[in-house]
Design a protein around this motif. Structure first.
Motif, mmCIF file in Angstrom:
data_model
loop_
_atom_site.group_PDB
_atom_site.id
_atom_site.type_symbol
_atom_site.label_atom_id
_atom_site.label_comp_id
_atom_site.label_asym_id
_atom_site.label_seq_id
_atom_site.Cartn_x
_atom_site.Cartn_y
_atom_site.Cartn_z
ATOM 1 N N ARG A 1 0.838 -1.202 0.000
ATOM 2 C CA ARG A 1 0.000 0.000 0.000
ATOM 3 C C ARG A 1 0.872 1.252 0.000
ATOM 4 N NH1 ARG A 1 -3.537 -2.778 4.208
ATOM 5 N NH2 ARG A 1 -5.578 -3.120 3.242
ATOM 6 N N GLY A 2 2.184 1.093 -0.171
ATOM 7 C CA GLY A 2 3.103 2.222 -0.126
ATOM 8 C C GLY A 2 2.771 3.267 -1.177
ATOM 9 N N ALA A 3 2.789 4.523 -0.776
ATOM 10 C CA ALA A 3 2.381 5.610 -1.669
ATOM 11 C C ALA A 3 3.248 5.676 -2.925
ATOM 12 C CB ALA A 3 2.424 6.943 -0.919
ATOM 13 N N GLU A 4 4.555 5.509 -2.770
ATOM 14 C CA GLU A 4 5.443 5.641 -3.928
ATOM 15 C C GLU A 4 5.277 4.461 -4.885
ATOM 16 O OE1 GLU A 4 8.017 7.308 -6.570
ATOM 17 O OE2 GLU A 4 6.940 8.188 -4.872
ATOM 18 N N ILE A 5 5.120 3.263 -4.362
ATOM 19 C CA ILE A 5 4.896 2.107 -5.235
ATOM 20 C C ILE A 5 3.567 2.247 -5.959
ATOM 21 C CG2 ILE A 5 4.400 -0.371 -5.244
ATOM 22 C CD1 ILE A 5 6.562 -0.735 -3.179
ATOM 23 N N ARG A 6 2.549 2.711 -5.265
ATOM 24 C CA ARG A 6 1.243 2.916 -5.920
ATOM 25 C C ARG A 6 1.363 3.973 -7.015
ATOM 26 N NH1 ARG A 6 -2.645 5.039 -3.312
ATOM 27 N NH2 ARG A 6 -1.540 5.799 -1.471
ATOM 28 N N ARG A 7 2.110 5.046 -6.754
ATOM 29 C CA ARG A 7 2.288 6.091 -7.763
ATOM 30 C C ARG A 7 3.016 5.543 -8.985
ATOM 31 N NH1 ARG A 7 5.407 9.558 -10.153
ATOM 32 N NH2 ARG A 7 7.273 8.565 -9.323
ATOM 33 N N GLN A 8 4.028 4.707 -8.758
ATOM 34 C CA GLN A 8 4.783 4.121 -9.868
ATOM 35 C C GLN A 8 3.927 3.177 -10.713
ATOM 36 O OE1 GLN A 8 8.024 2.216 -7.871
ATOM 37 N NE2 GLN A 8 9.078 4.135 -7.369
ATOM 38 N N HIS A 9 2.838 2.700 -10.153
ATOM 39 C CA HIS A 9 1.974 1.784 -10.882
ATOM 40 C C HIS A 9 0.782 2.486 -11.514
ATOM 41 C CE1 HIS A 9 4.451 -1.271 -9.047
ATOM 42 N NE2 HIS A 9 3.888 -2.163 -9.851
ATOM 43 N N ALA A 10 0.850 3.791 -11.633
ATOM 44 C CA ALA A 10 -0.121 4.564 -12.411
ATOM 45 C C ALA A 10 0.648 5.285 -13.513
ATOM 46 C CB ALA A 10 -0.877 5.534 -11.514
ATOM 47 N N ASN A 11 -0.029 6.099 -14.278
ATOM 48 C CA ASN A 11 0.621 6.754 -15.408
ATOM 49 C C ASN A 11 1.751 7.669 -14.966
ATOM 50 O OD1 ASN A 11 0.724 7.752 -18.266
ATOM 51 N ND2 ASN A 11 0.234 9.657 -17.206
ATOM 52 N N THR A 12 2.935 7.461 -15.544
ATOM 53 C CA THR A 12 4.085 8.318 -15.229
ATOM 54 C C THR A 12 4.822 8.760 -16.490
ATOM 55 O OG1 THR A 12 5.536 6.385 -14.998
ATOM 56 C CG2 THR A 12 4.478 7.219 -12.989
ATOM 57 N N VAL A 13 4.305 8.429 -17.683
ATOM 58 C CA VAL A 13 5.084 8.664 -18.893
ATOM 59 C C VAL A 13 4.613 9.841 -19.737
ATOM 60 C CG1 VAL A 13 5.834 6.274 -19.078
ATOM 61 C CG2 VAL A 13 3.707 6.974 -20.180
ATOM 62 N N ASN A 14 3.516 10.477 -19.382
ATOM 63 C CA ASN A 14 3.100 11.644 -20.158
ATOM 64 C C ASN A 14 2.312 12.611 -19.286
ATOM 65 O OD1 ASN A 14 0.498 10.581 -19.976
ATOM 66 N ND2 ASN A 14 0.546 9.687 -22.010
#
Length: 465
Positions: A29-42
């Motif tokens: 449930r880590g915030a950074e891991i969750r963020r990395q698993h959403a859109n980060t390329v555009n």
């Protein structure tokens, strides 16, 4: 908060607790891991899931789906996260099912020219494994994407003009459906008339109909000879018309890529190619030494008839690798044109006969709108990409970019093309599906409702609201 909303929140919390206990350190449930698993390329907003689970088998995926069904929790399949249209965002929260640890090459069958891999295997991993067997997998999107993700988005790449797309190179799939059942979509036979084509249904479905966990792929023999080259042209129109005539002449070209003047400038700076700052075609020919030489000579004649000059070719592997790496790095090269800006990477595809017209109108639109937007494309099949650079803090630029993107998609559709040749729909192109497909959206919705009645598989993607 309404009673029903509270109940849904309680249901979701219960599902997460069950799965956290089951998967231990592979549940986060880590915030950074969750963020990395959403859109980060555009430029699209990052919409993280509630949790991420790293799976290692088809059975584990099925187990997660059954818990999600019982508690009505959305599931978002995740491969490498390189999709360009927000495919991995979680607009309704839920669980990101990370398949990257499912990276086993199950079987290679040289005698049948096919192989079976788990969904997390990447294209480079597979080709490194195949190299000493004289085989390769030809589909090559710029990113080192997972093969499951490439199947889910119907990916393509620079080799598509000769070897086709993922649609043409997937033999069968193993997938977990929305009820937790596991299916294999077909046999390994090269053709079949038995039943519905479930393989083609799931290829390109972007995780909305099932979660792909294993893929059987067609392979190709590494050609005896390969020759790559570059050719400068006076204008993009000339380069496009040379491409059209090359394809119409039946030359079995393996790759033919367009880079406009701005993209050449960016690529020179990023990769040190030192090419003249005019539009170029990057080309490659595969076959025997004699056939490669003949194909290159025929292309050279066509290019010359459209003002193409300075055609340079090479058969040296290291020089070919440098050239195609520069082409694959176009996204990163474009970022150098405007440091700090966000890139909107978009694509469109039209019938080859309309290519020059569509690219010409698009370049005029870019100039009139005042955007910085280099063009690069797999023009051998009518597909080209525009990389729009914008300041996301500038509302006027955002409006200009949104207007341009809408016109580009409508222009392609109006020329009997498509709003996306290979990037997929995701969140970014949903609004154009009705214009492109019209009444055909109704059976698409019916298929979605039949296979995923709760709407838990990658919701908010492909079909417009």
């Amino acid at each position: 908060m309404t009673v029903s909303a509270l109940r849904m929140e309680s249901d979701r919390a219960a599902a997460l607790d069950i799965l956290a206990a089951r998967f231990g350190s592979r549940f986060s449930r880590g915030a950074e891991i969750r963020r990395q698993h959403a859109n980060t390329v555009n430029w699209m907003a990052n919409q993280p899931p509630d949790a991420v689970i790293f799976v290692t088998s088809t059975e584990e995926v099925a187990e997660i789906v059954r818990v999600a069904v019982a508690h009505h929790v959305p599931l978002i399949p995740f491969g490498t996260g390189t999709g360009l249209e927000g495919h991995v965002n979680a607009p309704f929260g839920g669980i990101s099912v990370d398949l990257s640890q499912m990276n086993r090459i199950v079987a290679v069958r040289p005698e049948d020219l096919d192989c079976t891999v788990e969904a997390g295997v990447t294209r480079r991993q597979l080709n490194e494994h195949l190299r000493d067997q004289g085989l390769f997998f030809p589909i090559d999107p710029g990113a080192d994407a997972s093969l499951g993700g490439m199947a889910a988005t119907r990916a393509s790449g620079t080799n598509a003009v000769r070897y086709g797309t993922m649609r043409d190179n997937v033999v069968n799939l193993t997938a977990v459906m929305a009820d937790g059942s596991v299916i294999r979509t077909a046999s390994r036979a090269r053709k079949s008339s038995a039943g519905y084509d479930l393989t083609r249904l799931l290829v390109g479905s972007e995780g909305t109909l099932g979660i792909i966990t294993e893929v059987t792929l067609r392979l190709a023999g590494i050609p005896e000879a390969m020759s790559a080259g570059v050719c400068a042209f006076p204008s993009v129109d000339d380069a496009c018309n040379a491409t059209i005539l090359t394809i119409q002449s039946g030359i079995p070209i393996a790759r033919i890529e367009l880079l406009d003047t701005l993209m050449i400038r960016a690529t020179n700076a990023f990769a040190g190619l030192g090419l003249p700052e005019t539009p170029h075609l990057f080309v490659e020919f595969h076959g025997s030494a004699a056939s490669v030489e003949e194909q290159a000579a025929l292309f050279g004649e066509i290019a010359a008839s459209f003002g193409g000059g300075g055609y340079q070719s090479t058969t040296r592997p290291e020089e070919r690798t440098k050239l195609w790496q520069a082409r694959h790095d176009a996204y990163f090269a474009a970022r150098g044109l405007r440091p700090g800006a966000q890139v909107i990477a978009t694509d469109a595809c039209v019938p080859i006969s309309r290519l020059a017209e569509c690219v010409h109108e698009t370049i005029a639109d870019i100039a009139e709108t005042g955007l910085i937007a280099p063009i690069v494309g797999h023009v051998g099949d009518g597909n080209f990409h525009v990389q729009v650079m914008i300041d996301t803090d500038n509302a006027e630029e955002i409006r200009a970019a949104e207007g341009f993107l809408a016109r580009l998609s409508k222009r392609a559709i109006g020329m009997e093309g498509t709003c996306t040749g290979e990037h997929g729909v995701g969140q970014g192109k949903r609004r154009y599906l009705e214009l492109e497909h019209g009444p055909a959206l109704a059976p698409m919705r019916a298929i979605k409702a039949a296979l995923d009645p709760l709407g838990i598989l990658n919701p908010g993607k492909i079909l417009p609201d």
